[in-house]
Design a protein around this motif. Structure first.
Motif, short mmCIF file in Angstrom:
data_model
loop_
_atom_site.label_atom_id
_atom_site.label_comp_id
_atom_site.label_asym_id
_atom_site.label_seq_id
_atom_site.Cartn_x
_atom_site.Cartn_y
_atom_site.Cartn_z
N PRO A 53 -2.98 -9.77 21.59
CA PRO A 53 -2.24 -10.05 20.46
C PRO A 53 -2.85 -11.00 19.50
O PRO A 53 -2.49 -10.40 18.17
CB PRO A 53 -1.06 -10.53 21.00
N ARG A 54 -3.91 -11.71 19.64
CA ARG A 54 -4.36 -12.63 18.46
C ARG A 54 -5.50 -11.57 17.56
O ARG A 54 -5.78 -12.04 16.66
CB ARG A 54 -5.06 -13.76 19.13
N GLN A 55 -5.74 -10.57 18.14
CA GLN A 55 -6.57 -9.55 17.36
C GLN A 55 -5.78 -9.02 16.52
O GLN A 55 -6.53 -8.02 15.64
CB GLN A 55 -7.40 -8.91 18.47
N ILE A 56 -4.51 -8.79 16.56
CA ILE A 56 -3.81 -7.86 15.69
C ILE A 56 -3.37 -8.69 14.36
O ILE A 56 -3.00 -9.79 14.35
CB ILE A 56 -2.31 -7.64 16.28
N LEU A 57 -3.99 -7.95 13.26
CA LEU A 57 -3.48 -8.78 12.15
C LEU A 57 -2.11 -8.42 11.35
O LEU A 57 -1.83 -7.27 11.30
CB LEU A 57 -4.78 -8.52 11.10
N LYS A 58 -1.42 -9.36 10.94
CA LYS A 58 -0.21 -8.88 10.02
C LYS A 58 -0.66 -9.27 8.59
O LYS A 58 -1.42 -10.27 8.26
CB LYS A 58 0.93 -10.12 10.43
N THR A 59 -0.41 -8.24 7.86
CA THR A 59 -0.85 -8.19 6.31
C THR A 59 0.69 -8.34 5.68
O THR A 59 1.67 -7.87 5.59
CB THR A 59 -1.22 -6.77 5.77
N LEU A 60 0.80 -9.77 5.17
CA LEU A 60 1.81 -10.11 4.59
C LEU A 60 1.93 -10.21 3.12
O LEU A 60 0.72 -10.59 2.56
CB LEU A 60 2.13 -11.75 5.12
N VAL A 61 2.81 -9.81 2.32
CA VAL A 61 2.92 -9.81 0.86
C VAL A 61 3.45 -11.13 0.42
O VAL A 61 4.53 -11.27 0.63
CB VAL A 61 3.29 -8.61 0.18
N VAL A 62 2.70 -12.07 -0.51
CA VAL A 62 3.51 -13.06 -0.91
C VAL A 62 3.50 -13.07 -2.48
O VAL A 62 2.41 -12.73 -3.01
CB VAL A 62 2.54 -14.42 -0.55
N ARG A 63 4.53 -13.69 -3.02
CA ARG A 63 4.68 -13.64 -4.57
C ARG A 63 4.21 -15.09 -5.00
O ARG A 63 4.96 -16.15 -4.38
CB ARG A 63 6.14 -13.43 -4.82
N ARG A 64 3.48 -14.89 -5.88
CA ARG A 64 3.08 -16.27 -6.37
C ARG A 64 3.81 -16.50 -7.72
O ARG A 64 3.82 -17.77 -8.31
CB ARG A 64 1.49 -16.24 -6.75
N GLY A 65 4.28 -15.44 -8.51
CA GLY A 65 4.86 -15.54 -9.71
C GLY A 65 5.24 -14.14 -10.00
O GLY A 65 5.14 -13.25 -9.12
N TYR A 123 1.23 -11.15 -7.26
CA TYR A 123 1.44 -10.89 -5.77
C TYR A 123 -0.05 -11.23 -5.00
O TYR A 123 -1.21 -11.21 -5.42
CB TYR A 123 1.83 -9.55 -5.09
N LEU A 124 -0.20 -11.47 -3.76
CA LEU A 124 -1.27 -11.54 -2.88
C LEU A 124 -0.97 -10.98 -1.45
O LEU A 124 0.18 -11.09 -1.22
CB LEU A 124 -2.01 -12.92 -2.96
N PHE A 125 -2.06 -10.71 -0.82
CA PHE A 125 -2.11 -10.26 0.43
C PHE A 125 -2.49 -11.57 1.53
O PHE A 125 -3.62 -12.17 1.04
CB PHE A 125 -2.90 -9.17 1.06
N VAL A 126 -2.01 -11.98 2.49
CA VAL A 126 -2.41 -13.03 3.38
C VAL A 126 -2.47 -12.42 4.84
O VAL A 126 -1.50 -11.65 5.22
CB VAL A 126 -1.44 -14.12 3.42
N LEU A 127 -3.81 -12.19 5.26
CA LEU A 127 -3.94 -11.75 6.68
C LEU A 127 -3.81 -12.94 7.66
O LEU A 127 -4.46 -14.03 7.58
CB LEU A 127 -5.20 -11.16 6.78
N VAL A 128 -2.73 -12.60 8.78
CA VAL A 128 -2.44 -13.62 9.75
C VAL A 128 -2.56 -13.07 11.25
O VAL A 128 -2.30 -11.78 11.54
CB VAL A 128 -0.89 -14.04 9.35
N PRO A 129 -3.37 -13.59 11.81
CA PRO A 129 -3.45 -13.32 13.36
C PRO A 129 -2.24 -13.21 13.95
O PRO A 129 -1.32 -14.00 13.57
CB PRO A 129 -4.37 -14.42 13.99
N GLY A 130 -2.07 -12.23 14.94
CA GLY A 130 -0.83 -12.00 15.38
C GLY A 130 -0.15 -13.17 16.09
O GLY A 130 0.89 -13.25 16.35
N ASP A 131 -1.05 -14.13 16.74
CA ASP A 131 -0.37 -15.26 17.32
C ASP A 131 -0.14 -16.39 16.42
O ASP A 131 0.08 -17.69 16.95
CB ASP A 131 -1.03 -15.65 18.74
N ARG A 132 -0.37 -16.15 15.25
CA ARG A 132 0.09 -17.09 14.16
C ARG A 132 1.12 -16.80 13.25
O ARG A 132 1.61 -15.58 13.13
CB ARG A 132 -1.26 -17.39 13.29
N GLN A 133 1.49 -17.79 12.15
CA GLN A 133 2.51 -17.57 11.22
C GLN A 133 1.85 -18.43 10.07
O GLN A 133 1.09 -19.21 10.20
CB GLN A 133 3.93 -18.01 11.56
N ILE A 134 2.20 -17.81 8.81
CA ILE A 134 1.83 -18.83 7.61
C ILE A 134 2.45 -20.16 7.71
O ILE A 134 3.49 -20.42 7.81
CB ILE A 134 2.50 -17.86 6.39
N SER A 135 1.27 -20.92 7.24
CA SER A 135 1.88 -22.49 6.95
C SER A 135 2.14 -22.53 5.48
O SER A 135 1.24 -22.53 4.68
CB SER A 135 0.82 -23.21 7.43
#
Length: 172
Positions: free
Chosen positions: A50-62, A66-78
């Protein structure tokens, strides 16, 4: 299924992401599998942890930023870490319709590969969590359609996406 320049396979949907991966000349292996209901099922279908699966999250800055944040599967955005890294006080995640309008992909299929460009015509920025490149083994990123993913070497992924590497996650 292994890919690279000239990759073709009748079993893999020809998504914009797979086209972009092929054009990038990085080594990748495509996994096409049926629907999955959890991170653990996705990892099992792809032969990874699971840690090797990347989640691609879209984040709005303004507005229109926008930007993409690549997050390991066992983590979440801080969110505090990400705001500090970007030097902003406010960030948000767009709704599913806005995310599709911005990237060209629906939720669950979003990837920086083959996504729509920013209004300036450039790719949206990508931030890759530091654990992506510090952990052992390959990572799997979405392939632009449900049940399609590409397994790649983390350093090549960061390089081809021109991603900034930063500590922006925390344990789930």
């Amino acid at each position: 299924m292994t890919g690279g320049a000239g990759f073709e396979d009748a079993l893999v949907p020809e998504t914009e992401a797979i086209k972009a991966l092929t054009a990038s000349d990085i080594e990748f292996a495509v996994t096409a599998h049926g629907p999955v209901r959890s991170l653990e099922e996705a990892a099992e279908a792809r032969g990874l942890e699971p840690r090797q699966i990347l989640k691609t999250l879209v984040v709005r800055r303004g507005e229109d930023d926008y930007l993409f944040v690549l997050v390991p599967g066992d983590r979440q955005i801080s969110w505090p870490k990400l705001r500090e890294h970007l030097g902003v006080s406010r960030l948000s995640m767009p709704g599913k319709d806005t995310a599709k309008d911005v990237t060209g992909y629906e939720r669950g299929t979003i990837t920086p590969f083959g996504s729509l460009p920013s209004p300036a015509g450039t790719p949206w920025p990508v931030i890759a969590d530091a654990l992506i490149v510090s952990r052992e083994g390959p990572v799997s990123i979405g392939g632009g359609a449900h049940g399609v993913a590409a397994t790649v070497h983390p350093a090549q992924l960061v390089e081809v996406l021109d991603a900034r590497v930063a500590d922006v996650t925390e344990p789930v």
